[in-house]
Scaffold this active site. Sequence first.
Site, mmCIF file in Angstrom:
data_model
loop_
_atom_site.group_PDB
_atom_site.id
_atom_site.type_symbol
_atom_site.label_atom_id
_atom_site.label_comp_id
_atom_site.label_asym_id
_atom_site.label_seq_id
_atom_site.Cartn_x
_atom_site.Cartn_y
_atom_site.Cartn_z
ATOM 1 N N SER A 22 0.847 -1.197 0.000
ATOM 2 C CA SER A 22 0.000 0.000 0.000
ATOM 3 C C SER A 22 0.884 1.249 0.000
ATOM 4 O O SER A 22 2.056 1.177 -0.368
ATOM 5 C CB SER A 22 -0.934 -0.035 1.213
ATOM 6 O OG SER A 22 -1.925 0.960 1.107
ATOM 7 N N ASN A 23 0.356 2.380 0.404
ATOM 8 C CA ASN A 23 1.138 3.622 0.461
ATOM 9 C C ASN A 23 0.581 4.514 1.570
ATOM 10 O O ASN A 23 -0.357 4.129 2.260
ATOM 11 C CB ASN A 23 1.122 4.316 -0.902
ATOM 12 C CG ASN A 23 -0.293 4.643 -1.339
ATOM 13 O OD1 ASN A 23 -0.978 5.451 -0.721
ATOM 14 N ND2 ASN A 23 -0.759 3.967 -2.379
ATOM 15 N N HIS A 24 1.146 5.710 1.715
ATOM 16 C CA HIS A 24 0.825 6.561 2.874
ATOM 17 C C HIS A 24 -0.386 7.478 2.681
ATOM 18 O O HIS A 24 -0.609 8.356 3.519
ATOM 19 C CB HIS A 24 2.039 7.429 3.228
ATOM 20 C CG HIS A 24 3.206 6.644 3.727
ATOM 21 N ND1 HIS A 24 3.160 5.942 4.910
ATOM 22 C CD2 HIS A 24 4.433 6.435 3.203
ATOM 23 C CE1 HIS A 24 4.326 5.344 5.099
ATOM 24 N NE2 HIS A 24 5.111 5.611 4.071
ATOM 25 N N ALA A 54 -4.321 7.352 -4.450
ATOM 26 C CA ALA A 54 -2.983 6.827 -4.723
ATOM 27 C C ALA A 54 -3.148 5.330 -4.989
ATOM 28 O O ALA A 54 -3.110 4.502 -4.069
ATOM 29 C CB ALA A 54 -2.061 7.096 -3.543
#
Length: 208
Positions: A21-23, A88
């Site tokens: 995943s991402n932030h 995102a």
Amino acid sequence: MKFLISAGPTKERIDPVRFISNHSSGKMGYALASAALKMGHEVILVSGPVNIIPPKEANTINIESAAEMADAMKSNFNDADITISCAAVADYRPVITHQSKMKKGDENLVLELERTEDILARLGKMKVENQLLVGFAAETNDLIANAKGKLERKNLDWIVANKIGEAGTGFAADQNEVTLISKNGKMIKLPLEDKSTLAEKIISQILT
Ligand code: PMT
């Protein structure tokens, strides 16, 4: 007008306990949804997994993976006057999702990844006259050149160039600093501000 807005990250499962995943916190996309609602528009908000509460007047569709986000965006796109892709989305997902927890061994582990669909590029192909399509470009380097490339390749009307990698702006921050670029060559720099104020400015600008 009917807005379709994506927000937050996607999660691509490796096994029942691990994921890629991402932030992204969802703050920027949720601020855009709130701003559009405040201006009297209808909003469908397609949201990845986040820890903030969606505006209650929005019709929120919760998804987890890039494939689920693609389904939700494509099936609601034809009805939307304005679509903003702020999410995102993971560009890659594991080729195999293990059904039980992977056991560790002594050797290094190589994880094979495959491309996810570029949802925004697909929407750019589906777009008809009178629909506005807006993307974001999160870039650590060559912000404007990279954003312009995405604007053209994905057949967008506007792109929000978002410099990332500095404290206090971009992913998970309460503030953001962006440059709006239109397909007609307009370039508008919006200085560091709360995401809610910035969201109002972005929406006002794309509606002019
Ligand atoms: O959520 P926050 O913590 O508030 O952070 C906000 C943000 C930094 C996530 C947001 O402002 C932002 O920049 N969003 C875009 C993040 C991104 O993935 O950018 P990108 O340059 O990799 O992608 C370009 C565009 O294509 C984006 O509109 C993205 O939504 C879209 N995309 C990307 C990959 C993919 N497989 N499908 C897509 O539709």
